[in-house]
Structure formats: structure tokens, C-alpha cells
Scaffold this active site. Structure first.
Site, PDB file in Angstrom:
ATOM      1  N   PRO A   9      -1.404  -4.138  -0.855  1.00 24.26           N
ATOM      2  CA  PRO A   9      -2.478  -4.413   0.095  1.00 24.26           C
ATOM      3  C   PRO A   9      -3.818  -3.794  -0.291  1.00 24.26           C
ATOM      4  O   PRO A   9      -3.880  -2.693  -0.837  1.00 24.26           O
ATOM      5  CB  PRO A   9      -1.975  -3.819   1.411  1.00 24.26           C
ATOM      6  CG  PRO A   9      -0.912  -2.855   1.032  1.00 24.26           C
ATOM      7  CD  PRO A   9      -0.322  -3.365  -0.245  1.00 24.26           C
ATOM      8  N   ASN A  10      -4.849  -4.556  -0.027  1.00 24.69           N
ATOM      9  CA  ASN A  10      -6.254  -4.181  -0.205  1.00 24.69           C
ATOM     10  C   ASN A  10      -6.706  -4.115  -1.661  1.00 24.69           C
ATOM     11  O   ASN A  10      -7.887  -3.912  -1.919  1.00 24.69           O
ATOM     12  CB  ASN A  10      -6.583  -2.862   0.507  1.00 24.69           C
ATOM     13  CG  ASN A  10      -6.403  -2.983   2.000  1.00 24.69           C
ATOM     14  OD1 ASN A  10      -6.895  -3.922   2.606  1.00 24.69           O
ATOM     15  ND2 ASN A  10      -5.674  -2.055   2.587  1.00 24.69           N
ATOM     16  N   ARG A  17     -14.465  -1.990  -2.121  1.00 24.20           N
ATOM     17  CA  ARG A  17     -14.072  -0.910  -1.213  1.00 24.20           C
ATOM     18  C   ARG A  17     -14.101   0.439  -1.923  1.00 24.20           C
ATOM     19  O   ARG A  17     -13.697   0.562  -3.070  1.00 24.20           O
ATOM     20  CB  ARG A  17     -12.692  -1.173  -0.618  1.00 24.20           C
ATOM     21  CG  ARG A  17     -11.551  -1.058  -1.632  1.00 24.20           C
ATOM     22  CD  ARG A  17     -10.199  -1.332  -1.007  1.00 24.20           C
ATOM     23  NE  ARG A  17      -9.683  -0.183  -0.307  1.00 24.20           N
ATOM     24  CZ  ARG A  17      -8.506   0.371  -0.555  1.00 24.20           C
ATOM     25  NH1 ARG A  17      -7.716  -0.117  -1.482  1.00 24.20           N
ATOM     26  NH2 ARG A  17      -8.106   1.422   0.118  1.00 24.20           N
ATOM     27  N   TYR A  22     -12.052   4.171  -6.096  1.00 21.19           N
ATOM     28  CA  TYR A  22     -11.373   3.150  -6.888  1.00 21.19           C
ATOM     29  C   TYR A  22     -12.227   2.543  -7.993  1.00 21.19           C
ATOM     30  O   TYR A  22     -11.723   1.770  -8.804  1.00 21.19           O
ATOM     31  CB  TYR A  22     -10.857   2.033  -5.970  1.00 21.19           C
ATOM     32  CG  TYR A  22      -9.911   2.544  -4.918  1.00 21.19           C
ATOM     33  CD1 TYR A  22      -8.634   2.976  -5.259  1.00 21.19           C
ATOM     34  CD2 TYR A  22     -10.297   2.634  -3.582  1.00 21.19           C
ATOM     35  CE1 TYR A  22      -7.765   3.468  -4.300  1.00 21.19           C
ATOM     36  CE2 TYR A  22      -9.433   3.119  -2.620  1.00 21.19           C
ATOM     37  CZ  TYR A  22      -8.171   3.535  -2.984  1.00 21.19           C
ATOM     38  OH  TYR A  22      -7.307   4.028  -2.039  1.00 21.19           O
ATOM     39  N   ASN A  73       1.671  -1.735  -8.219  1.00 26.29           N
ATOM     40  CA  ASN A  73       0.863  -0.812  -7.433  1.00 26.29           C
ATOM     41  C   ASN A  73       1.125  -1.184  -5.980  1.00 26.29           C
ATOM     42  O   ASN A  73       0.514  -2.110  -5.459  1.00 26.29           O
ATOM     43  CB  ASN A  73      -0.629  -0.939  -7.771  1.00 26.29           C
ATOM     44  CG  ASN A  73      -1.459   0.081  -7.022  1.00 26.29           C
ATOM     45  OD1 ASN A  73      -1.025   0.644  -6.025  1.00 26.29           O
ATOM     46  ND2 ASN A  73      -2.679   0.302  -7.492  1.00 26.29           N
ATOM     47  N   ALA A  76      -0.914   1.096  -0.267  1.00 26.35           N
ATOM     48  CA  ALA A  76      -0.546   1.860   0.934  1.00 26.35           C
ATOM     49  C   ALA A  76       0.954   1.842   1.209  1.00 26.35           C
ATOM     50  O   ALA A  76       1.496   2.793   1.784  1.00 26.35           O
ATOM     51  CB  ALA A  76      -1.299   1.328   2.140  1.00 26.35           C
ATOM     52  N   GLU A  97       5.151   2.331 -11.736  1.00 23.30           N
ATOM     53  CA  GLU A  97       4.264   2.408 -10.576  1.00 23.30           C
ATOM     54  C   GLU A  97       2.898   2.888 -11.045  1.00 23.30           C
ATOM     55  O   GLU A  97       2.809   3.869 -11.786  1.00 23.30           O
ATOM     56  CB  GLU A  97       4.853   3.391  -9.556  1.00 23.30           C
ATOM     57  CG  GLU A  97       4.023   3.562  -8.310  1.00 23.30           C
ATOM     58  CD  GLU A  97       4.706   4.492  -7.320  1.00 23.30           C
ATOM     59  OE1 GLU A  97       5.870   4.261  -6.966  1.00 23.30           O
ATOM     60  OE2 GLU A  97       4.060   5.478  -6.926  1.00 23.30           O
ATOM     61  N   HIS A  99      -1.204   3.843  -9.885  1.00 24.51           N
ATOM     62  CA  HIS A  99      -2.210   4.117  -8.851  1.00 24.51           C
ATOM     63  C   HIS A  99      -3.531   4.406  -9.530  1.00 24.51           C
ATOM     64  O   HIS A  99      -3.579   5.180 -10.496  1.00 24.51           O
ATOM     65  CB  HIS A  99      -1.795   5.303  -7.978  1.00 24.51           C
ATOM     66  CG  HIS A  99      -0.539   5.037  -7.229  1.00 24.51           C
ATOM     67  ND1 HIS A  99      -0.502   4.194  -6.146  1.00 24.51           N
ATOM     68  CD2 HIS A  99       0.729   5.456  -7.439  1.00 24.51           C
ATOM     69  CE1 HIS A  99       0.746   4.115  -5.715  1.00 24.51           C
ATOM     70  NE2 HIS A  99       1.511   4.870  -6.488  1.00 24.51           N
ATOM     71  N   ARG A 106      -5.221  13.609  -3.128  1.00 28.64           N
ATOM     72  CA  ARG A 106      -5.781  12.963  -1.943  1.00 28.64           C
ATOM     73  C   ARG A 106      -5.148  13.527  -0.673  1.00 28.64           C
ATOM     74  O   ARG A 106      -4.507  14.566  -0.690  1.00 28.64           O
ATOM     75  CB  ARG A 106      -5.593  11.455  -2.065  1.00 28.64           C
ATOM     76  CG  ARG A 106      -6.351  10.936  -3.298  1.00 28.64           C
ATOM     77  CD  ARG A 106      -6.540   9.474  -3.343  1.00 28.64           C
ATOM     78  NE  ARG A 106      -7.245   8.980  -2.179  1.00 28.64           N
ATOM     79  CZ  ARG A 106      -7.238   7.707  -1.831  1.00 28.64           C
ATOM     80  NH1 ARG A 106      -6.573   6.815  -2.547  1.00 28.64           N
ATOM     81  NH2 ARG A 106      -7.895   7.300  -0.768  1.00 28.64           N
TER      82      ARG A 106
END
Length: 161
Positions: A9-10, A17, A22, A73, A76, A97, A99, A106
Site C-alpha cells: 500500500p501507498n 509522498r 522515501y 515490499n 504498512a 523483503e 524497505h 523509525r
């Protein structure tokens, strides 16, 4: 050999964003670079992005018998999705995976990955370059697995002769 890249998502909003987290690179640009690396190394690559958990689970399941490895990825969903974790585990394919940000630097809730334990490895915090690192890693792993399979087949043929 085929690698499927699954984006959560996103990630379709990359370049728009939170550029301070990012970066400015858009998802299409990341995919274009990955496609070039795949083509140079004679790998097939497929891209998928969804904001819906169930669609991501479905795509992971579709990889069984259709793909040799997954780069994912979960975004969220990394921190909450047992369903995605179970799907990765069920297909039993090499999975990396990725990121873009370093999730361990974070917020506390982002520092726990539900999916990392069922992945072959995790790349975190290298920005969009993390996808390139994942490509190199996946191609290396798949090459080694292919060589191992070929050696086992040759060994079986010798034993049968």
C-alpha cells in the site's frame, strides 16, 4: 527464471509522498531500473502493486508454480499482516523483503516486521537502491539454486547408469 516484485500500500504514491523519507523517485522509475537489470541478466520480471491486503495474498499464491522468486515490499502491512506472512511461507519460494526507509530507525510500531522471518532476507534503509540490491541478491540465489538442481540431476543420472 522469473522474479515477481510485489509492492504494498501507498507505494504507488512514491515521488509524491514524504519525499524526506522515501525520496523523489517514482515507483515506475524503480520498476524500469529493475526491468533493465532483469533483461541484462536474462531474467523475466513481473510487477504488481496493490493497496489491498487480500490482493497481495492472492498474488503471492499465484507465484506458486509461476515464479522462481519474490521481491516484496509489504509497506504498512509489514507490521501487521499475518495473512501475507502465511502466504509467503506457504509458497516456499525465495523471498526478499525490501524497505526504502530504515524501518529500525523509525517509529517503534514500524520496527517489527511480521514478514521478515519467513523471507530469505531483508534489505532496509538504502532508498530505491535497495531494490537493486534485492535484484542482485535474488539473481545470485536463483543461480545457485539452479546450479544445485542441475548437479543433483546429473548425480541421479550417473547413479542410474
Amino acid at each position: 527464471m522469473k522474479i515477481v516484485v510485489i509492492q504494498g500500500p501507498n507505494l504507488n504514491m512514491l515521488g509524491h509522498r514524504e519525499q524526506n523519507v522515501y525520496g523523489a523517485m517514482k515507483l515506475e522509475e524503480i520498476h524500469s531500473q529493475m526491468e533493465a537489470v532483469a533483461k541484462q541478466n536474462n531474467f523475466e520480471i513481473e510487477f504488481f502493486q496493490s493497496n489491498l491486503e487480500g490482493e497481495i495474498v492472492d498474488k503471492i499464491q499465484e507465484c506458486l508454480g509461476d515464479a522462481d522468486g519474490i521481491i516484496i515490499n509489504p509497506a504498512a502491512y509489514t507490521h501487521s499482516s499475518i495473512a501475507i506472512r502465511d502466504a509467503i511461507s506457504a509458497v516456499a519460494l525465495p523471498a526478499i523483503e525490501v524497505h526504502i526507509s530504515n524501518i529500525y530507525r523509525r517509529e517503534e510500531f514500524r520496527q517489527k516486521s511480521m514478514t521478515a522471518a519467513v523471507c530469505t532476507g531483508q534489505i532496509s534503509g538504502f532508498g530505491p537502491f535497495g531494490y537493486h540490491l534485492a535484484m542482485i541478491s535474488m539473481m545470485q540465489m536463483l543461480g545457485e539454486l539452479d546450479a544445485l538442481r542441475k548437479a543433483q540431476i546429473a548425480q541421479q543420472q550417473v547413479a542410474q547408469a
